[in-house]
Design a protein around this motif. Structure first.
Motif, mmCIF file in Angstrom:
data_model
loop_
_atom_site.group_PDB
_atom_site.id
_atom_site.type_symbol
_atom_site.label_atom_id
_atom_site.label_comp_id
_atom_site.label_asym_id
_atom_site.label_seq_id
_atom_site.Cartn_x
_atom_site.Cartn_y
_atom_site.Cartn_z
ATOM 1 N N PHE A 112 2.398 -74.346 -73.996
ATOM 2 C CA PHE A 112 1.074 -73.750 -73.867
ATOM 3 C C PHE A 112 1.106 -72.472 -73.021
ATOM 4 O O PHE A 112 1.886 -72.356 -72.083
ATOM 5 N N ASP A 113 0.203 -71.557 -73.366
ATOM 6 C CA ASP A 113 0.036 -70.329 -72.593
ATOM 7 C C ASP A 113 -0.828 -70.556 -71.352
ATOM 8 O O ASP A 113 -0.589 -69.955 -70.302
ATOM 9 N N VAL A 114 -1.855 -71.391 -71.496
ATOM 10 C CA VAL A 114 -2.789 -71.685 -70.406
ATOM 11 C C VAL A 114 -3.170 -73.155 -70.473
ATOM 12 O O VAL A 114 -3.351 -73.706 -71.567
ATOM 13 N N VAL A 115 -3.305 -73.782 -69.308
ATOM 14 C CA VAL A 115 -3.848 -75.138 -69.197
ATOM 15 C C VAL A 115 -5.118 -75.062 -68.357
ATOM 16 O O VAL A 115 -5.151 -74.376 -67.328
ATOM 17 N N VAL A 124 1.620 -80.569 -66.071
ATOM 18 C CA VAL A 124 1.082 -79.255 -66.427
ATOM 19 C C VAL A 124 2.187 -78.209 -66.353
ATOM 20 O O VAL A 124 2.347 -77.376 -67.263
ATOM 21 N N LEU A 168 3.602 -75.971 -69.656
ATOM 22 C CA LEU A 168 3.287 -74.540 -69.628
ATOM 23 C C LEU A 168 4.529 -73.699 -69.889
ATOM 24 O O LEU A 168 5.627 -74.028 -69.434
ATOM 25 N N LYS A 169 4.321 -72.590 -70.581
ATOM 26 C CA LYS A 169 5.390 -71.614 -70.738
ATOM 27 C C LYS A 169 5.657 -70.938 -69.387
ATOM 28 O O LYS A 169 4.770 -70.884 -68.527
ATOM 29 N N GLY A 224 3.060 -68.978 -67.517
ATOM 30 C CA GLY A 224 1.776 -69.446 -68.021
ATOM 31 C C GLY A 224 0.807 -69.735 -66.885
ATOM 32 O O GLY A 224 1.197 -69.912 -65.723
ATOM 33 N N TYR A 225 -0.485 -69.800 -67.216
ATOM 34 C CA TYR A 225 -1.534 -69.937 -66.210
ATOM 35 C C TYR A 225 -2.125 -71.349 -66.197
ATOM 36 O O TYR A 225 -2.287 -71.986 -67.245
ATOM 37 N N PHE A 226 -2.486 -71.798 -64.995
ATOM 38 C CA PHE A 226 -3.226 -73.035 -64.801
ATOM 39 C C PHE A 226 -4.567 -72.645 -64.196
ATOM 40 O O PHE A 226 -4.630 -72.143 -63.071
ATOM 41 N N GLN A 279 -0.046 -69.654 -61.428
ATOM 42 C CA GLN A 279 0.881 -69.223 -62.477
ATOM 43 C C GLN A 279 2.208 -69.946 -62.299
ATOM 44 O O GLN A 279 2.735 -70.043 -61.188
ATOM 45 N N LYS A 280 2.735 -70.459 -63.403
ATOM 46 C CA LYS A 280 4.000 -71.157 -63.352
ATOM 47 C C LYS A 280 5.120 -70.168 -63.035
ATOM 48 O O LYS A 280 5.268 -69.147 -63.704
#
Length: 204
Positions: free
Chosen positions: A109-112, A131, A135-136, A139-141, A200-201
């Motif tokens: 996923f791009d965003v969770v 999460v 996430l890529k 990617g953003y949480f 952000q991951k």
């Protein structure tokens, strides 16, 4: 932990959606990079009756949304709500799932999104780890949630059913995100009752 009947009525009330759509979602999008990044595939944890899907589409521009909830009743209601919409089901996916054991591949996923769900999860640290897994990289949480003071009090315990152990305040939530592999890009704390975070991951 599933919502009790009172909370189910509360979260599907039109006023709740108005607040989400006109106040909470604009505040959350204001935390995102400008311009908004392209979101090909978003995940919503705890979809409830489907309000969050509209917020994710309208405010964040996600192309495809996967929505999960622990409660089969919620998943069925969200799916029924969107079945006849112009958006249709071609860009939506629904699943009954536990946030601590998400049935998705790594870096999918791009965003969770978490719209006030993690305070219902007894082992929220395990859910944060999940999460990060799905996430890529980079990617953003996107988070809004309630804290210990808001749910561990006599009034809240009388009206709702929330876990009372292993709860968190704003600083503990931020520390848990960092420990889970996230960088905090933006954070807001409302009297240690609730907060919003954009995390952000980190790259491996």
């Amino acid at each position: 932990m599933k919502l009790n009947p009172f909370e189910k009525k509360l979260v599907q009330h039109p006023l709740r959606f108005w607040l989400q759509n006109h106040i909470e979602a604009p505040l959350l999008t204001s935390m995102m990079p400008n311009p908004l990044p392209y979101i090909r595939h978003a995940l919503e944890i705890g979809c409830g009756f489907g309000n969050g899907i509209q917020l994710i589409r309208d405010h964040f521009g996600a192309e495809h949304v996967t929505a999960v909830d622990l409660d089969p009743e919620m998943v069925a209601a969200a799916k029924a709500r969107w079945h006849d919409s112009p958006y249709g089901l071609s860009q939506l996916e629904f699943s009954v799932a536990d946030a601590t054991a998400l049935p998705f591949a790594n870096a999918q996923f791009d965003v969770v999104f978490n719209f006030a769900v993690f305070h219902h999860i007894p082992d929220w640290q395990a859910a944060v780890a999940e999460v990060a897994r799905v996430l890529k990289p980079n990617g953003y949480f996107v988070v809004e949630d309630l804290y210990r003071a808001a749910i561990c009090n006599p009034l809240s315990r009388r009206l709702f059913e929330h876990p009372q152990q292993n709860r968190f305040n704003h600083q503990e939530w931020l520390a848990g995100l960092r420990q889970g592999g996230f960088e905090i890009l933006c954070e807001r704390n409302v009297l240690n009752l609730s907060g919003m975070v954009l995390a952000q991951k980190r790259m491996a």
